[in-house]
Design a protein around this motif. Structure first.
Motif, PDB file in Angstrom:
ATOM      1  N   ASN A  79       0.830  -1.206   0.000  1.00  0.00           N
ATOM      2  CA  ASN A  79       0.000   0.000   0.000  1.00  0.00           C
ATOM      3  C   ASN A  79       0.866   1.259   0.000  1.00  0.00           C
ATOM      4  O   ASN A  79       0.579   2.235   0.682  1.00  0.00           O
ATOM      5  CB  ASN A  79      -0.971  -0.014   1.181  1.00  0.00           C
ATOM      6  CG  ASN A  79      -1.888  -1.219   1.133  1.00  0.00           C
ATOM      7  OD1 ASN A  79      -2.360  -1.609   0.063  1.00  0.00           O
ATOM      8  ND2 ASN A  79      -2.118  -1.830   2.276  1.00  0.00           N
ATOM      9  N   ASP A  92      -7.925  -7.627   2.378  1.00  0.00           N
ATOM     10  CA  ASP A  92      -8.666  -7.344   1.160  1.00  0.00           C
ATOM     11  C   ASP A  92      -8.390  -5.910   0.701  1.00  0.00           C
ATOM     12  O   ASP A  92      -8.426  -4.978   1.499  1.00  0.00           O
ATOM     13  CB  ASP A  92     -10.165  -7.532   1.415  1.00  0.00           C
ATOM     14  CG  ASP A  92     -10.966  -7.487   0.135  1.00  0.00           C
ATOM     15  OD1 ASP A  92     -10.548  -8.111  -0.863  1.00  0.00           O
ATOM     16  OD2 ASP A  92     -12.026  -6.828   0.126  1.00  0.00           O
ATOM     17  N   GLY A  93      -8.083  -5.767  -0.572  1.00  0.00           N
ATOM     18  CA  GLY A  93      -7.821  -4.452  -1.143  1.00  0.00           C
ATOM     19  C   GLY A  93      -6.374  -4.011  -1.080  1.00  0.00           C
ATOM     20  O   GLY A  93      -6.032  -2.945  -1.610  1.00  0.00           O
ATOM     21  N   ASP A  94      -5.500  -4.798  -0.449  1.00  0.00           N
ATOM     22  CA  ASP A  94      -4.081  -4.435  -0.386  1.00  0.00           C
ATOM     23  C   ASP A  94      -3.463  -4.413  -1.774  1.00  0.00           C
ATOM     24  O   ASP A  94      -3.893  -5.136  -2.680  1.00  0.00           O
ATOM     25  CB  ASP A  94      -3.292  -5.428   0.477  1.00  0.00           C
ATOM     26  CG  ASP A  94      -3.409  -5.159   1.969  1.00  0.00           C
ATOM     27  OD1 ASP A  94      -3.938  -4.091   2.354  1.00  0.00           O
ATOM     28  OD2 ASP A  94      -2.965  -6.024   2.746  1.00  0.00           O
ATOM     29  N   GLU A  95      -2.440  -3.573  -1.923  1.00  0.00           N
ATOM     30  CA  GLU A  95      -1.636  -3.520  -3.142  1.00  0.00           C
ATOM     31  C   GLU A  95      -0.198  -3.795  -2.755  1.00  0.00           C
ATOM     32  O   GLU A  95       0.370  -3.124  -1.896  1.00  0.00           O
ATOM     33  CB  GLU A  95      -1.766  -2.163  -3.820  1.00  0.00           C
ATOM     34  CG  GLU A  95      -3.157  -1.917  -4.353  1.00  0.00           C
ATOM     35  CD  GLU A  95      -3.272  -0.676  -5.204  1.00  0.00           C
ATOM     36  OE1 GLU A  95      -2.259   0.042  -5.403  1.00  0.00           O
ATOM     37  OE2 GLU A  95      -4.385  -0.406  -5.670  1.00  0.00           O
TER      38      GLU A  95
END
Length: 105
Positions: A79, A92-95
């Motif tokens: 992130n 969930d949603g991590d980059e």
């Protein structure tokens, strides 16, 4: 967000992502590979479906990259923040950006 190319990830027929049993909470993690890591992965970006709390090391192992030397030498941005903790749990949603050592100067 679909995976690029023929990479294992969401939206790719026959792709599996990191393993988790049916009762596990799922997380979608966007992974970007750069330079030699991109060449080794065969794709620049993919979205992996993993168990919530899966670690960076587990994600790489489940993707089949754990034994590839470039991934052992890589550093990571999670992130947008540098991390050296490969046991950091993913959500969930991590980059996750995978950055191999860069030569030059």
């Amino acid at each position: 967000m679909p995976a690029a190319g023929g990479a294992a990830g969401i939206g790719v027929p026959g792709a599996s992502g990191a393993a988790a049993s049916d009762g596990d909470v799922r997380a979608r993690v966007r992974v970007r590979y750069f330079a030699a890591a991109k060449a080794a992965a065969g794709v620049g970006t993919e979205v992996r479906d993993v168990a919530e709390g899966c670690t960076i090391d587990q994600l790489l192992d489940d993707a089949g990259f754990g034994a590839i030397p470039v991934f052992g030498r890589s550093t990571f941005l999670l992130n947008g923040v540098t991390t050296t903790d490969r046991t950091h749990p993913l959500r969930d949603g991590d980059e996750l950006d995978v950055l191999p050592p860069f030569a030059g100067g």
